[in-house]
Design an enzyme around this catalytic site. Structure first.
Site, PDB file in Angstrom:
ATOM      1  CD1 TRP A   1      -1.559  -2.299   2.229  1.00  0.00           C
ATOM      2  CD2 TRP A   1      -2.479  -1.954   0.230  1.00  0.00           C
ATOM      3  NE1 TRP A   1      -2.276  -3.420   1.907  1.00  0.00           N
ATOM      4  CE2 TRP A   1      -2.854  -3.247   0.687  1.00  0.00           C
ATOM      5  CE3 TRP A   1      -2.940  -1.515  -1.003  1.00  0.00           C
ATOM      6  CZ2 TRP A   1      -3.670  -4.087  -0.061  1.00  0.00           C
ATOM      7  CZ3 TRP A   1      -3.747  -2.359  -1.767  1.00  0.00           C
ATOM      8  CH2 TRP A   1      -4.102  -3.629  -1.291  1.00  0.00           C
TER       9      TRP A   1
ATOM     10  CG  ASP B   1      -3.539   3.763   4.112  1.00  0.00           C
ATOM     11  OD1 ASP B   1      -4.610   3.491   4.690  1.00  0.00           O
ATOM     12  OD2 ASP B   1      -3.152   3.172   3.078  1.00  0.00           O
TER      13      ASP B   1
ATOM     14  CE  LYS C   1      -8.389  -3.094   4.292  1.00  0.00           C
ATOM     15  NZ  LYS C   1      -8.474  -4.350   3.538  1.00  0.00           N
TER      16      LYS C   1
END
Length: 358
Positions: free
Chosen positions: A100, A167, A191
């Site tokens: 990511w 993030d 999530k």
């Protein structure tokens, strides 16, 4: 019978929230319509919208120095929006801890930002969080707090003078966070805090001042979304409704400190099962960097047993355990909605599997 869902995302939701959404799907609060059918400009939806924002800030203990933005495009769009809105004439510094952050770095480079990678654990297959020091005068300092693929997580965030951008997609709303040097804290909510289609961004207001100076398309400009209370265009209304339910559920659980205590116990139980297997199982992440959310591990004795493990787990009602294609192995995502009892069920299966194939 519902499965035990260890998927990395979209992931399992609290059953009572699914039942509430089901009960209200056709007749929201006995008003004669679904929340999916009404305009985002109505007072009814605005109560959901702003209530969700307020509860999100309450959970993290944030004051009016921060705004909450509801955006679309997933966390991946933020990889581009951040440099578009927040880079200045200096350097944008990144710590690379996996897929990511690599994607975020690539997007910033495409946009022509002056990108510098100041730390990386790539040479070790991202099995730990590297030591990192950011420059005081960087435009911003960027990290990903938890890596779903490799099962690593920052035990604490770097202290920086430069604005810290986090993030937090895969450990969003799982624990209390020290915001003292955080400028932007964001994530996709699918999530730990809702369903896919919605990103939540906590943004310090001085960062919005940077955005105002940028000549970029309106839909990609933080300042535009802020000025319009995240209602510049039609938002993902049902995703915001589900997010609102999750925020209230988290408050009802006792808040993020209570949730974190449960998450720590679940992770402790699963890692002990791995570590006490006599080498049959092996965690990917090194101690000190292990994620409380995503536990990636291998059948160290024989990798050929890993697809057998996944198949046999599915046969007894546990899904989502296949590791990411980049790493392989097995991965159990144990987000907020997974209970300790469900983790214990997985551990019992792991012990039985080991006995069967030792």
């Amino acid at each position: 019978m519902r499965k035990i869902n260890f998927s990395a995302g979209p992931s399992t939701l609290p059953l009572e929230l699914l039942q509430k959404a089901q009960d209200e799907l056709l007749n929201y609060q006995n008003k004669g319509f679904s929340i999916m059918e009404i305009s985002h400009r109505t007072k009814i939806f605005e109560e959901v919208h702003f209530g969700a924002m307020n509860n999100a800030k309450k959970l993290y203990g944030l004051n009016d120095d921060y705004e909450v933005l509801f955006l679309q495009g997933g966390a991946s769009l933020q990889f581009a929006m951040i440099p578009m809105n927040l880079s200045l004439d200096g350097v944008c510094e990144y710590a690379n801890t996996g897929v990511w952050t690599k994607k975020a770095i690539k997007e910033a480079q495409i946009l022509g930002a002056n990108v510098k990678v100041v730390a990386s654990s790539e040479e070790d297959k991202f099995d730990h969080i590297p030591s990192v020091e950011f420059s005081d005068n960087a435009d911003y300092a960027y990290i990903c707090s938890n890596n779903t693929i490799y099962g690593t997580q920052y035990p604490s965030y770097p202290k920086t003078k430069a604005p810290l951008i986090v993030d937090a997609s895969s450990d969003f709303f799982s624990k209390k966070v020290d915001f003292s040097n955080i400028a932007v804290f964001y994530g996709g909510v699918q999530k730990n805090a809702g369903i896919s289609g919605l990103s939540c961004v906590f943004m310090r207001k001085d960062m919005l001042e940077r955005s105002k100076t940028k000549n970029i398309p309106s839909m990609l400009k933080y300042a535009v979304h802020s000025e319009n209370d995240s209602l510049f265009n039609t938002p993902p209304t049902f995703a915001i409704y589900m997010f609102a339910l999750e925020m209230q559920w988290l408050l009802d659980q006792g808040g993020l400190e209570a949730i974190n205590a449960k998450n720590e116990q679940k992770a402790k139980t699963l890692y002990e099962c791995i570590d006490q297997s006599g080498g049959f199982y092996k965690a990917h992440a090194k101690e000190g960097s292990r994620s409380l959310m995503n536990v990636s591990f291998n059948v160290a004795k024989n990798a050929d047993l890993e697809p057998v493990f996944v198949k046999e787990a599915e046969e007894v009602g546990m899904i989502g355990l296949k590791g990411h294609r980049l790493l392989g192995g097995i991965r159990a995502s144990i987000y907020n909605a997974i209970s300790l009892e469900q983790v214990q069920t997985l551990c019992e299966f792991m012990k039985d599997f080991q006995k069967k194939y030792s």
